[in-house]
Each structure stands twice: as C-alpha cells, then as structure tokens.
Design a protein around this motif. Structure first.
Motif, PDB file in Angstrom:
ATOM      1  N   VAL A 100       0.823  -1.213   0.000  1.00 40.70           N
ATOM      2  CA  VAL A 100       0.000   0.000   0.000  1.00 40.70           C
ATOM      3  C   VAL A 100       0.855   1.260   0.000  1.00 40.70           C
ATOM      4  O   VAL A 100       0.558   2.225  -0.715  1.00 40.70           O
ATOM      5  CB  VAL A 100      -0.957  -0.025   1.213  1.00 40.70           C
ATOM      6  CG1 VAL A 100      -1.632   1.309   1.408  1.00 40.70           C
ATOM      7  CG2 VAL A 100      -1.991  -1.130   1.035  1.00 40.70           C
ATOM      8  N   THR A 101       1.932   1.274   0.786  1.00 39.97           N
ATOM      9  CA  THR A 101       2.715   2.510   0.944  1.00 39.97           C
ATOM     10  C   THR A 101       3.886   2.625  -0.023  1.00 39.97           C
ATOM     11  O   THR A 101       4.231   3.723  -0.451  1.00 39.97           O
ATOM     12  CB  THR A 101       3.252   2.625   2.377  1.00 39.97           C
ATOM     13  OG1 THR A 101       4.033   1.461   2.680  1.00 39.97           O
ATOM     14  CG2 THR A 101       2.129   2.750   3.392  1.00 39.97           C
ATOM     15  N   LYS A 102       4.505   1.499  -0.376  1.00 40.48           N
ATOM     16  CA  LYS A 102       5.695   1.536  -1.230  1.00 40.48           C
ATOM     17  C   LYS A 102       5.380   1.284  -2.700  1.00 40.48           C
ATOM     18  O   LYS A 102       6.167   1.653  -3.573  1.00 40.48           O
ATOM     19  CB  LYS A 102       6.729   0.491  -0.761  1.00 40.48           C
ATOM     20  CG  LYS A 102       7.176   0.636   0.687  1.00 40.48           C
ATOM     21  CD  LYS A 102       8.024   1.874   0.883  1.00 40.48           C
ATOM     22  CE  LYS A 102       8.591   1.921   2.305  1.00 40.48           C
ATOM     23  NZ  LYS A 102       9.405   3.137   2.529  1.00 40.48           N
ATOM     24  N   GLY A 103       4.247   0.637  -2.958  1.00 41.86           N
ATOM     25  CA  GLY A 103       3.913   0.239  -4.322  1.00 41.86           C
ATOM     26  C   GLY A 103       4.119  -1.249  -4.496  1.00 41.86           C
ATOM     27  O   GLY A 103       5.046  -1.847  -3.927  1.00 41.86           O
ATOM     28  N   PRO A 255      -9.776   3.111   2.535  1.00 40.63           N
ATOM     29  CA  PRO A 255      -9.252   4.130   1.619  1.00 40.63           C
ATOM     30  C   PRO A 255      -8.479   3.554   0.439  1.00 40.63           C
ATOM     31  O   PRO A 255      -8.619   4.035  -0.688  1.00 40.63           O
ATOM     32  CB  PRO A 255      -8.341   4.985   2.513  1.00 40.63           C
ATOM     33  CG  PRO A 255      -8.847   4.770   3.891  1.00 40.63           C
ATOM     34  CD  PRO A 255      -9.361   3.370   3.929  1.00 40.63           C
ATOM     35  N   TYR A 256      -7.677   2.512   0.664  1.00 39.96           N
ATOM     36  CA  TYR A 256      -6.892   1.936  -0.429  1.00 39.96           C
ATOM     37  C   TYR A 256      -7.810   1.264  -1.446  1.00 39.96           C
ATOM     38  O   TYR A 256      -7.599   1.364  -2.657  1.00 39.96           O
ATOM     39  CB  TYR A 256      -5.873   0.937   0.107  1.00 39.96           C
ATOM     40  CG  TYR A 256      -4.906   0.412  -0.937  1.00 39.96           C
ATOM     41  CD1 TYR A 256      -3.896   1.221  -1.439  1.00 39.96           C
ATOM     42  CD2 TYR A 256      -5.018  -0.884  -1.422  1.00 39.96           C
ATOM     43  CE1 TYR A 256      -3.004   0.750  -2.402  1.00 39.96           C
ATOM     44  CE2 TYR A 256      -4.129  -1.369  -2.382  1.00 39.96           C
ATOM     45  CZ  TYR A 256      -3.128  -0.544  -2.866  1.00 39.96           C
ATOM     46  OH  TYR A 256      -2.265  -1.022  -3.823  1.00 39.96           O
ATOM     47  N   SER A 257      -8.838   0.581  -0.948  1.00 39.62           N
ATOM     48  CA  SER A 257      -9.788  -0.076  -1.837  1.00 39.62           C
ATOM     49  C   SER A 257     -10.496   0.949  -2.716  1.00 39.62           C
ATOM     50  O   SER A 257     -10.669   0.747  -3.924  1.00 39.62           O
ATOM     51  CB  SER A 257     -10.812  -0.858  -1.009  1.00 39.62           C
ATOM     52  OG  SER A 257     -11.650  -1.609  -1.851  1.00 39.62           O
ATOM     53  N   LEU A 258     -10.901   2.070  -2.129  1.00 44.65           N
ATOM     54  CA  LEU A 258     -11.574   3.111  -2.902  1.00 44.65           C
ATOM     55  C   LEU A 258     -10.632   3.720  -3.927  1.00 44.65           C
ATOM     56  O   LEU A 258     -11.020   3.964  -5.083  1.00 44.65           O
ATOM     57  CB  LEU A 258     -12.122   4.189  -1.951  1.00 44.65           C
ATOM     58  CG  LEU A 258     -12.855   5.357  -2.617  1.00 44.65           C
ATOM     59  CD1 LEU A 258     -13.989   4.876  -3.515  1.00 44.65           C
ATOM     60  CD2 LEU A 258     -13.390   6.316  -1.546  1.00 44.65           C
ATOM     61  N   HIS A 292      -3.099   9.274   2.490  1.00 40.32           N
ATOM     62  CA  HIS A 292      -2.748   7.992   3.100  1.00 40.32           C
ATOM     63  C   HIS A 292      -1.400   7.434   2.636  1.00 40.32           C
ATOM     64  O   HIS A 292      -0.991   6.368   3.087  1.00 40.32           O
ATOM     65  CB  HIS A 292      -3.849   6.964   2.813  1.00 40.32           C
ATOM     66  CG  HIS A 292      -5.165   7.321   3.423  1.00 40.32           C
ATOM     67  ND1 HIS A 292      -5.455   7.121   4.759  1.00 40.32           N
ATOM     68  CD2 HIS A 292      -6.272   7.908   2.892  1.00 40.32           C
ATOM     69  CE1 HIS A 292      -6.679   7.539   5.013  1.00 40.32           C
ATOM     70  NE2 HIS A 292      -7.203   8.022   3.899  1.00 40.32           N
ATOM     71  N   GLY A 293      -0.708   8.137   1.723  1.00 41.97           N
ATOM     72  CA  GLY A 293       0.613   7.699   1.300  1.00 41.97           C
ATOM     73  C   GLY A 293       0.610   6.520   0.363  1.00 41.97           C
ATOM     74  O   GLY A 293       1.457   5.630   0.459  1.00 41.97           O
ATOM     75  N   PHE A 294      -0.346   6.481  -0.608  1.00 39.56           N
ATOM     76  CA  PHE A 294      -0.413   5.399  -1.582  1.00 39.56           C
ATOM     77  C   PHE A 294       0.472   5.739  -2.770  1.00 39.56           C
ATOM     78  O   PHE A 294       0.035   6.378  -3.732  1.00 39.56           O
ATOM     79  CB  PHE A 294      -1.858   5.182  -2.039  1.00 39.56           C
ATOM     80  CG  PHE A 294      -2.840   4.866  -0.925  1.00 39.56           C
ATOM     81  CD1 PHE A 294      -2.428   4.210   0.224  1.00 39.56           C
ATOM     82  CD2 PHE A 294      -4.176   5.220  -1.046  1.00 39.56           C
ATOM     83  CE1 PHE A 294      -3.323   3.921   1.247  1.00 39.56           C
ATOM     84  CE2 PHE A 294      -5.073   4.930  -0.033  1.00 39.56           C
ATOM     85  CZ  PHE A 294      -4.656   4.280   1.122  1.00 39.56           C
ATOM     86  N   ALA A 295       1.720   5.303  -2.719  1.00 37.00           N
ATOM     87  CA  ALA A 295       2.729   5.746  -3.690  1.00 37.00           C
ATOM     88  C   ALA A 295       2.366   5.380  -5.137  1.00 37.00           C
ATOM     89  O   ALA A 295       2.497   6.202  -6.044  1.00 37.00           O
ATOM     90  CB  ALA A 295       4.088   5.147  -3.333  1.00 37.00           C
ATOM     91  N   LEU A 296       1.925   4.154  -5.347  1.00 30.93           N
ATOM     92  CA  LEU A 296       1.658   3.686  -6.717  1.00 30.93           C
ATOM     93  C   LEU A 296       0.546   4.496  -7.358  1.00 30.93           C
ATOM     94  O   LEU A 296       0.695   4.987  -8.490  1.00 30.93           O
ATOM     95  CB  LEU A 296       1.292   2.207  -6.707  1.00 30.93           C
ATOM     96  CG  LEU A 296       0.893   1.630  -8.058  1.00 30.93           C
ATOM     97  CD1 LEU A 296       2.052   1.687  -9.038  1.00 30.93           C
ATOM     98  CD2 LEU A 296       0.392   0.208  -7.935  1.00 30.93           C
ATOM     99  N   TYR A 297      -0.558   4.656  -6.667  1.00 35.67           N
ATOM    100  CA  TYR A 297      -1.704   5.331  -7.284  1.00 35.67           C
ATOM    101  C   TYR A 297      -1.515   6.833  -7.349  1.00 35.67           C
ATOM    102  O   TYR A 297      -2.080   7.500  -8.223  1.00 35.67           O
ATOM    103  CB  TYR A 297      -2.999   4.924  -6.577  1.00 35.67           C
ATOM    104  CG  TYR A 297      -3.338   3.502  -6.897  1.00 35.67           C
ATOM    105  CD1 TYR A 297      -3.699   3.134  -8.192  1.00 35.67           C
ATOM    106  CD2 TYR A 297      -3.229   2.495  -5.937  1.00 35.67           C
ATOM    107  CE1 TYR A 297      -3.950   1.818  -8.531  1.00 35.67           C
ATOM    108  CE2 TYR A 297      -3.490   1.166  -6.274  1.00 35.67           C
ATOM    109  CZ  TYR A 297      -3.845   0.846  -7.574  1.00 35.67           C
ATOM    110  OH  TYR A 297      -4.085  -0.463  -7.915  1.00 35.67           O
ATOM    111  N   LEU A 298      -0.718   7.388  -6.465  1.00 42.34           N
ATOM    112  CA  LEU A 298      -0.374   8.802  -6.602  1.00 42.34           C
ATOM    113  C   LEU A 298       0.414   9.022  -7.888  1.00 42.34           C
ATOM    114  O   LEU A 298       0.161   9.976  -8.633  1.00 42.34           O
ATOM    115  CB  LEU A 298       0.432   9.286  -5.399  1.00 42.34           C
ATOM    116  CG  LEU A 298       0.785  10.767  -5.392  1.00 42.34           C
ATOM    117  CD1 LEU A 298      -0.455  11.643  -5.445  1.00 42.34           C
ATOM    118  CD2 LEU A 298       1.601  11.103  -4.155  1.00 42.34           C
TER     119      LEU A 298
END
Length: 299
Positions: A100-103, A255-258, A292-298
């Motif tokens: 979730v955080t690193k990708g 949040p990650y699911s959304l 939330h720090g979602f690196a991949l989706y950012l």
C-alpha cells in the motif's frame, strides 16, 4: 537502566491486569513497555498485534514500524522452528502495508515475499503459503513479468480447488481474472471474475483485504468484469459494472480499496471518452493517495 527495565515490565504487567477485558485498546503501549523491558517474547507478541491492528485502521506507516521492530527482535533469537514460524507470520503481516505505501512492485515488497518463500522451503507447505504466493504473483504482474505471474496464478487456483475453500477460490479467481486481462484473454478474464463474484459475500470477505490484497476483492472483480466487457464490445454493461464497483468500494470504508477502484473506473471512463468523469475520479484518487501515502496510485 536495570531499574528502567524493571519499571517497564511492571507497567506492562499492570496494564495486562487492569485492562484484561479490553487489551486490544492497549497493544501499542504494551509493545512499547515490553520492548524496553527486555521481554522479547511479549514484545514480539504485542508488536505483531499492534501492527495488524494498524493495518485494519489503514494506518499503514505505523503498522510497518511495529512489524519491522518485531522482525528485528525475532531475528536476534536463536534459530528454531518457533522463530521461523514467528518470522513467517510477521512477514505475511508486513506484506500488505508495504504494498500500500511503497507500491506493489517495490523492492521491499519483493524482498518480503521472497524471504517468506525461503522460510516455507524450510518448514514445508502450510496454509500460510497462499498469501505469500499471492503477494509474489502481484509483485511479478505489476513488474510486467507476466508469464511468471500467470504460473503463480495457476498454482493458486489449483491449490484453492484442492482445498475447496470458498475464500481461497475467491482470491484465486480474482488473481486469474486480473492476469488474463493483461494477456488480452478477455472472455476468460470475465469468466473468472464472475466466478469470483458468485463466491463473494461483502460481510464475510471484507477482512480478506488486509491479508491478501489491500483492496476489497468484490469491487476489484467488478472492475475486471467491466474492463473485460469493454474490450469485448459491451461499453454500456461495462459502465454499469464499474458503477457497482465504485458503490461497493465506497461502502467498504477502506481508503486503499476506494483509491484502487477509482483508478480502474477512471481507466474505463477514459476508454469511453468521458473526460470530465475521468478528471473527477483522478482528482479523488490523488487526494486519497496524498492523505494515506499510496505511492503507486499517486504516481
């Protein structure tokens, strides 16, 4: 320092006694005190529990801190089967917050799941192997190593079929649907997604996100169905399925699911040339990713 260690131990014991009926509210405090008392066994226990609790709360950075601290303590213990089992459990718990955080394709994720696989080769196959193989599947898929990912997906499906466990079958069909989309096998991808949806129960399978994916499997399968339908020539059906996915992800309170769902819904709407909706979904996903720090989706 010896006096401090004693005080930390006594404080932790007092918390266990005073709040024995609601101990889950004090995992972080217990982890802190036992970590400073020199009681490694208790420190690892509560760091692990605190880490898993933070994953449930979507506090993934804090979860990584707790679980990494527990791993450091475990690796200082003498080699034994008990140490191996503890390290395995911690690595599995660490996988999803790192994703979730690193990708998904980050080196940290690959190192974590490959180390877990090494340990399994020492202890033999157990039910815990399933989330490890699933983690490695996603790592290779997002890195573009599709033949390797497909082989792992087929292994997961075969394993789930042997056990006849509905939850494992749900995970395995989801994996195969996702994989086959990238091979352009859209009819097969749709079939696997629909098989997964037939098994899916929102209440029963809500918790699978923290063990297997980080995102809700029902909303993910609806996304794979929608994308398959678009490629097969059914854009109206695809858009209806994508809206179902979005409603389910919004109801999940994850949040990650959304964020995951917003990304794939935006992808479909881009195919359908709904530019204003693409921008709206993308901006929502950016805000969630920043918060939330979602690196991949950012990215």
């Amino acid at each position: 320092q010896e006096r401090r260690r004693v005080l930390h131990e006594r404080t932790a014991q007092a918390i266990e006694t005073l709040w024995s009926q609601q101990l889950e509210e004090h995992y972080s405090a217990l982890a802190h005190h036992y970590s400073h008392s020199g009681n490694t066994q208790k420190a690892v226990q509560y760091l692990h529990q605190a880490g898993e609790q933070e994953v449930q709360r979507s506090a993934n950075t804090e979860a990584i801190q707790h679980l990494t601290a527990a791993l450091a303590l475990v690796r200082d213990l003498p080699e034994s089967s008990e140490r191996t089992q503890k390290e395995l459990a911690l690595l599995i718990a660490l996988g999803i917050p790192l994703v979730v955080t690193k990708g998904i394709a980050s080196p940290e994720v690959g190192d974590t799941y490959n180390r877990a696989l090494e340990l399994f080769q020492q202890v033999g196959e157990t039910p815990q192997l399933f989330p490890v193989l699933r983690g490695l599947w996603e790592f290779y898929e997002v890195r573009g190593a599709l033949p390797k990912a497909r082989k792992l997906g087929e292994q997961l499906l075969s394993s789930a079929q042997r056990t006849r466990d509905p939850s494992l079958l749900l995970v395995a069909h989801n994996v195969m649907s996702d994989t086959l989309l990238w091979f352009g096998e859209f009819a097969s991808a749709r079939t696997h997604a629909e098989q997964a949806l037939a098994l899916y129960d929102p209440e029963q399978h809500h918790s699978l996100a923290s063990l297997y994916a980080g995102y809700d499997l029902g909303s993910a399968c609806l996304c794979w169905t929608a994308l398959s339908l678009w490629h097969l020539g059914y854009p109206d059906q695809a858009l209806r399925r994508s809206q179902e996915a979005l409603r389910l992800a919004q109801a999940s309170s994850q949040p990650y699911s959304l964020t995951h769902t917003l990304f794939f819904v935006a992808t479909l709407q881009q195919y359908c040339r709904q530019g204003h909706l693409v921008q709206e979904r993308a901006e929502s996903a950016i805000l969630l990713s920043q918060e939330h720090g979602f690196a991949l989706y950012l990215a």
